[in-house]
Design a protein around this motif. Structure first.
Motif, PDB file in Angstrom:
ATOM      1  N   SER A   1      12.744 -13.938  13.801  1.00 16.81           N
ATOM      2  CA  SER A   1      11.829 -15.011  14.235  1.00 16.81           C
ATOM      3  C   SER A   1      10.475 -14.437  14.609  1.00 16.81           C
ATOM      4  O   SER A   1       9.421 -14.997  14.268  1.00 16.81           O
ATOM      5  N   LEU A   2      10.506 -13.304  15.306  1.00 18.72           N
ATOM      6  CA  LEU A   2       9.258 -12.672  15.729  1.00 18.72           C
ATOM      7  C   LEU A   2       8.445 -12.214  14.527  1.00 18.72           C
ATOM      8  O   LEU A   2       7.226 -12.435  14.452  1.00 18.72           O
ATOM      9  N   LEU A   3       9.121 -11.597  13.564  1.00 17.97           N
ATOM     10  CA  LEU A   3       8.416 -11.095  12.387  1.00 17.97           C
ATOM     11  C   LEU A   3       7.904 -12.232  11.514  1.00 17.97           C
ATOM     12  O   LEU A   3       6.837 -12.113  10.890  1.00 17.97           O
ATOM     13  N   GLU A   4       8.633 -13.329  11.466  1.00 19.03           N
ATOM     14  CA  GLU A   4       8.164 -14.488  10.694  1.00 19.03           C
ATOM     15  C   GLU A   4       6.882 -15.063  11.304  1.00 19.03           C
ATOM     16  O   GLU A   4       5.953 -15.455  10.574  1.00 19.03           O
ATOM     17  N   THR A   5       6.831 -15.100  12.637  1.00 17.53           N
ATOM     18  CA  THR A   5       5.610 -15.574  13.301  1.00 17.53           C
ATOM     19  C   THR A   5       4.444 -14.652  12.995  1.00 17.53           C
ATOM     20  O   THR A   5       3.324 -15.100  12.709  1.00 17.53           O
ATOM     21  N   LEU A   6       4.710 -13.337  13.071  1.00 13.97           N
ATOM     22  CA  LEU A   6       3.658 -12.375  12.750  1.00 13.97           C
ATOM     23  C   LEU A   6       3.223 -12.516  11.296  1.00 13.97           C
ATOM     24  O   LEU A   6       2.030 -12.406  10.981  1.00 13.97           O
ATOM     25  N   ALA A   7       4.187 -12.777  10.409  1.00 10.50           N
ATOM     26  CA  ALA A   7       3.869 -12.920   8.987  1.00 10.50           C
ATOM     27  C   ALA A   7       2.932 -14.105   8.754  1.00 10.50           C
ATOM     28  O   ALA A   7       2.038 -14.031   7.900  1.00 10.50           O
ATOM     29  N   MET A   8       3.137 -15.189   9.498  1.00  7.63           N
ATOM     30  CA  MET A   8       2.235 -16.338   9.354  1.00  7.63           C
ATOM     31  C   MET A   8       0.818 -15.963   9.764  1.00  7.63           C
ATOM     32  O   MET A   8      -0.154 -16.301   9.066  1.00  7.63           O
ATOM     33  N   GLN A   9       0.696 -15.259  10.897  1.00  8.35           N
ATOM     34  CA  GLN A   9      -0.630 -14.820  11.326  1.00  8.35           C
ATOM     35  C   GLN A   9      -1.234 -13.847  10.331  1.00  8.35           C
ATOM     36  O   GLN A   9      -2.434 -13.921  10.018  1.00  8.35           O
ATOM     37  N   ALA A  10      -0.397 -12.934   9.817  1.00  9.75           N
ATOM     38  CA  ALA A  10      -0.896 -11.942   8.865  1.00  9.75           C
ATOM     39  C   ALA A  10      -1.366 -12.608   7.574  1.00  9.75           C
ATOM     40  O   ALA A  10      -2.387 -12.207   6.996  1.00  9.75           O
ATOM     41  N   SER A  11      -0.643 -13.636   7.128  1.00  3.22           N
ATOM     42  CA  SER A  11      -1.031 -14.332   5.901  1.00  3.22           C
ATOM     43  C   SER A  11      -2.403 -14.979   6.048  1.00  3.22           C
ATOM     44  O   SER A  11      -3.255 -14.882   5.155  1.00  3.22           O
ATOM     45  N   VAL A  12      -2.609 -15.637   7.187  1.00  2.00           N
ATOM     46  CA  VAL A  12      -3.908 -16.269   7.432  1.00  2.00           C
ATOM     47  C   VAL A  12      -5.007 -15.208   7.519  1.00  2.00           C
ATOM     48  O   VAL A  12      -6.099 -15.374   6.963  1.00  2.00           O
ATOM     49  N   ALA A  13      -4.692 -14.100   8.193  1.00  2.00           N
ATOM     50  CA  ALA A  13      -5.687 -13.031   8.334  1.00  2.00           C
ATOM     51  C   ALA A  13      -6.042 -12.429   6.979  1.00  2.00           C
ATOM     52  O   ALA A  13      -7.215 -12.139   6.700  1.00  2.00           O
ATOM     53  N   ILE A  14      -5.023 -12.231   6.118  1.00  2.00           N
ATOM     54  CA  ILE A  14      -5.284 -11.676   4.781  1.00  2.00           C
ATOM     55  C   ILE A  14      -6.143 -12.634   3.961  1.00  2.00           C
ATOM     56  O   ILE A  14      -7.091 -12.223   3.274  1.00  2.00           O
ATOM     57  N   LYS A  15      -5.821 -13.917   4.062  1.00  2.00           N
ATOM     58  CA  LYS A  15      -6.618 -14.918   3.330  1.00  2.00           C
ATOM     59  C   LYS A  15      -8.071 -14.890   3.806  1.00  2.00           C
ATOM     60  O   LYS A  15      -9.009 -14.874   2.983  1.00  2.00           O
ATOM     61  N   ASN A  16      -8.254 -14.886   5.136  1.00  2.00           N
ATOM     62  CA  ASN A  16      -9.625 -14.866   5.678  1.00  2.00           C
ATOM     63  C   ASN A  16     -10.358 -13.586   5.291  1.00  2.00           C
ATOM     64  O   ASN A  16     -11.545 -13.609   4.954  1.00  2.00           O
ATOM     65  N   ALA A  17      -9.624 -12.457   5.364  1.00  2.00           N
ATOM     66  CA  ALA A  17     -10.256 -11.183   5.011  1.00  2.00           C
ATOM     67  C   ALA A  17     -10.660 -11.150   3.544  1.00  2.00           C
ATOM     68  O   ALA A  17     -11.706 -10.604   3.184  1.00  2.00           O
TER      69      ALA A  17
END
Length: 780
Positions: A394-410
């Motif tokens: 669950s923790l890693l899935e939450t981080l993955a959502m944040q990481a996906s948005v960050a990668i898109k923005n980057a």
């Protein structure tokens, strides 16, 4: 047991003892009181009975005495009644009165003899008076009255005895009550002390059960209840501890995710962002042995490994690419669902993971952008040895959502930054290219700027068309593969030949890397760009790049960028070629002028060319810039141009010149400077021509400059000119030979010549390869 509890025990024991004393003394008091009352009542009844008995006795004995008024008789009777010789006689006084209450006779203890009254007189202090009427037995008429006083000594004696007995009993009961209070307090306070001690330990966090006895008394019930309370507290504490641990973990997770989100969202550099995401993954999972981040390439159906920590680099493919269908990552990519795998048997513990050489516990989650899986984060084998749990997922899935948005923005930021960078780079490249007209240097600069614009490539090549041979030639190649070929390329052959022939750019992304070769190196490539270089309809060549250093494939943006850059490059190359042609024509004209000057004297034929060659080699040896070497070359060719205005008779004179003729010869440097001064493009060469006959010691001409005041290029030409003059035959003398000329240069270093220039030239003359070139040049 501490002092506080001892004081409490003392107070309780004292209070209990005092309570016992109070009850005892209260009981003895009331008991004594009632006993005394009973004794008093009994005493009074006894007195009454005795008084009645006395009256009855007097009724029979004293009737005659009252009638006859025989006072002595009454007195005698009275004394006999109060006589202490009578056992238990407590009558101490008696008095007779007539009906008118006149005293007839009286006898009391005071009239008793001392022998009889020795004891009585001391102890009998008070008495009780009883008044009785005497009646006639026949008529019932009152004959008189008798007043009797009875001693209270017997009552007092009994009273004292009773009090002493009761006091003794009270004292004995007091002692008994003390020991009873002591025993009872111990019996009572023992369990209470245990309860107090247990409560204090419980308050300090030590929850121990108290021992229970087999007696089913109230204290055992109390201890049992206390133990139940402790067990309940333990359960609640365990629950609270567990919930606090869960809460702490949740707080830590939220804090970590917040911190991670803040850090991740603050990073806009993609390479740095990938590393931050992997580091954060390792942190929130409590440390893992391996962790990687891969992005999917839909066009090639591959994962591009961006970051891999803990993995053996030797096990990774060189391309850092793997098929999207491979392993757990492939399953997650296909299904879009996260996976936990704990490969543990029932009899194995998680601790074996700590030393596991292979993956025994793994977790893998997808990275989604707009519901599309764009990548994978995977981790394996916790350092602690514990298997992964649902909370980790669950923790890693939450981080993955944040990481996906960050990668898109980057990526959006990178695209925007890239556009800005491309425009700025194109502008800077255009400026820098327009400032360089030397073709060789220009070609090197073109490849450097091309790689910079595309963010780094493994190889790049610039291939130009040769109109004379009608072939394409690789002019410059830059890349990791040094085995590039210089073999000419036919038009229409290979990628470069086809691009040149059609005049259209080509973008190739090859999955396997087989069948596609780099146009210059011939090695296999995975991704390649090749664009034509042309000005209007004139084709100049092709520009080719292969494989980004990042591992990404080239896209249409890269193609547009390179095509735009190629247009600018083509114009610059065309200008450089025109400049090169112009400069070649200019240099040919200079050489023709120098040769025409040398032709005036058959002995100086080729002199200017040799001086120019010597000067250029000295300039290179002294690490002069290419521009300085170029000026040195042109200036050396024209160093004697001032002799045009001097008569050939003087120049070719075989005998010694007259002073006037020598003065005329000395004017040729200034004449030469005056001749080229109108030509502005030759202004950098004027100091060289004007001062090449100045001496290092200041004794030269035309201005007698000394040391560093003489331009360096003029000092170089001075040495080269002198050496060629000494090694060449003249009308007035023969050459002196190479060794003698070298010795003369060394001997005159510091006086006629600059020592540093002489040192550089001597090194050249000692180089066998240079001597071969000199001999070839002199023989030509």
């Amino acid at each position: 047991m501490n002092n506080g509890f001892s004081l409490t025990t003392f107070n309780f024991k004292t209070k209990l003892f005092c309570s016992y004393l109070f009850l005892i003394f209260l009981t003895i008091f009331f008991l004594t009181y009632f006993q005394l009352e009973l004794e008093r009542d009994s005493f009074e009844e006894n007195i009454k009975a005795k008084s009645l008995l006395v009256v009855k006795t007097l009724d029979s004995f004293c009737l005659g005495a009252f009638n006859n008024s025989l006072q002595p008789r009454l007195l005698e009777i009275s004394r006999s009644l109060i006589s202490q010789n009578t056992k238990n006689n407590d009558l101490i006084s008696i008095a007779f009165f007539d009906p008118q209450m006149d005293k007839i006779a009286e006898a009391n203890s005071n009239e008793v003899s001392p022998a009889e009254n020795s004891i009585f007189s001391i102890t009998q202090k008070v008495g009780i008076e009883v008044n009785r009427a005497l009646h006639s037995s026949s008529s019932g008429e009152i004959l008189g009255f008798v007043r009797m006083t009875f001693s209270i000594f017997p009552f007092s004696e009994k009273q004292s005895k009773l009090i002493r007995i009761n006091v003794t009993i009270a004292f004995l009961f007091s002692i008994l009550s003390y020991f009873t209070a002591l025993l009872f307090s111990r019996y009572l306070l023992g369990p209470i002390a245990s309860l107090v001690e247990g409560a204090k330990k419980a308050a300090d966090g030590t929850l121990n059960l108290l021992p229970e006895n087999r007696n089913h008394d109230e204290f055992n019930v109390l201890i049992h209840s206390f133990n139940e309370m402790i067990e309940g507290i333990k359960r609640h504490l365990n629950e609270i501890t567990s919930k606090n641990a869960q809460l702490d973990r949740k707080v830590y997770e939220l804090s970590t995710l917040h911190q991670a989100g803040r850090i991740i969202n603050s990073v806009l550099n993609l390479d740095r962002l990938y590393e931050v995401i992997v580091d954060t993954t390792i942190q929130i999972l409590g440390g893992v042995k391996r962790c990687s981040l891969m992005l999917a390439s839909p066009k090639t159906e591959e994962f591009v490994i961006k970051i891999a920590k803990g993995l053996d680099v030797g096990l990774l493919p060189n391309s850092r690419r793997v098929p999207v269908t491979r392993g757990i990552a492939g399953k997650v990519f296909a299904s879009g669902e996260s996976i936990i795998i704990n490969d543990l048997k029932e009899d194995e513990t998680g601790n074996i993971l700590e030393k596991a050489p292979v993956v025994r516990s793994s977790i893998c989650v997808p990275l989604r952008v707009n519901e599309e899986v764009v990548g994978i984060i995977s981790a394996s084998n916790k350092i602690s040895g514990d298997p992964f749990k649902q909370e980790d997922l669950s923790l890693l899935e939450t981080l993955a959502m944040q990481a996906s948005v960050a990668i898109k923005n980057a990526k959006l930021y990178q695209d925007l930054d890239r556009k800005i960078f491309e425009l700025a780079t194109l502008h800077e490249v255009g400026k820098s290219l327009n400032m360089v007209l030397e073709l060789e240097k220009l070609l090197e600069m073109i490849l450097e700027n091309t790689a910079r614009v595309l963010g780094g490539v493994k190889s790049s090549s610039l291939i130009l068309f040769d109109e004379e041979t009608n072939l394409l030639h690789v002019k410059v190649f830059k890349g990791l593969n040094r085995d590039w070929t210089k073999k000419p390329i036919k038009i229409g052959e290979g990628i470069a030949g086809k691009v040149f022939e059609k005049g259209e750019p080509v973008l190739i992304n090859n999955l396997s890397g087989e069948g596609i070769t780099d146009p210059a190196s011939g090695s296999g490539v995975r991704s390649s760009l090749c664009v034509p270089l042309k000005v209007k309809e004139r084709k100049l060549g092709v520009l080719s790049v292969s494989d980004k250093l990042s591992g990404d494939s080239f896209d249409s943006n890269d193609l547009d960028m390179l095509f735009t850059l190629a247009s600018q490059i083509a114009i610059t190359i065309n200008n450089a070629k025109l400049y090169e042609d112009l400069e070649a024509s200019y240099l040919a004209a200079v050489r023709a002028l120098a040769n025409s000057l040398d032709a005036k004297d058959p002995y100086t034929r080729g002199h200017s060319e040799r001086v120019a060659w010597y000067s250029v080699e000295i300039g290179k040896k002294m690490s002069l810039s290419p521009a300085q070497v170029k000026d040195l070359h042109i200036g050396a060719l024209l160093h004697d141009i001032g002799k045009i205005g001097i008569s050939e008779t003087i120049i070719n004179k075989s005998s010694k010149l007259t002073p006037d003729e020598f003065e005329l010869i000395k004017t040729h440097p200034a004449r030469g400077a005056s001749i080229i001064e109108p030509a502005k493009f030759l202004k950098e060469k004027i100091p060289l021509i004007k001062f090449h006959h100045e001496r290092y010691d200041g004794k030269g001409y035309p201005e007698g400059l000394k040391g560093d005041k003489i331009p360096l290029l003029a000092r170089i030409v001075c040495v080269a000119d002198s050496y060629d003059a000494m090694t060449s035959k003249r009308a007035y003398r023969d050459n002196i030979g190479r060794g003698a000329a070298m010795s003369e240069l060394i001997n005159c270093a510091g006086s006629q010549f600059d020592p540093s220039v002489v040192e550089a030239f001597i090194q050249i003359l000692k180089d066998e390869s240079m001597l071969i070139e000199i001999d070839k040049m002199r023989a030509a």
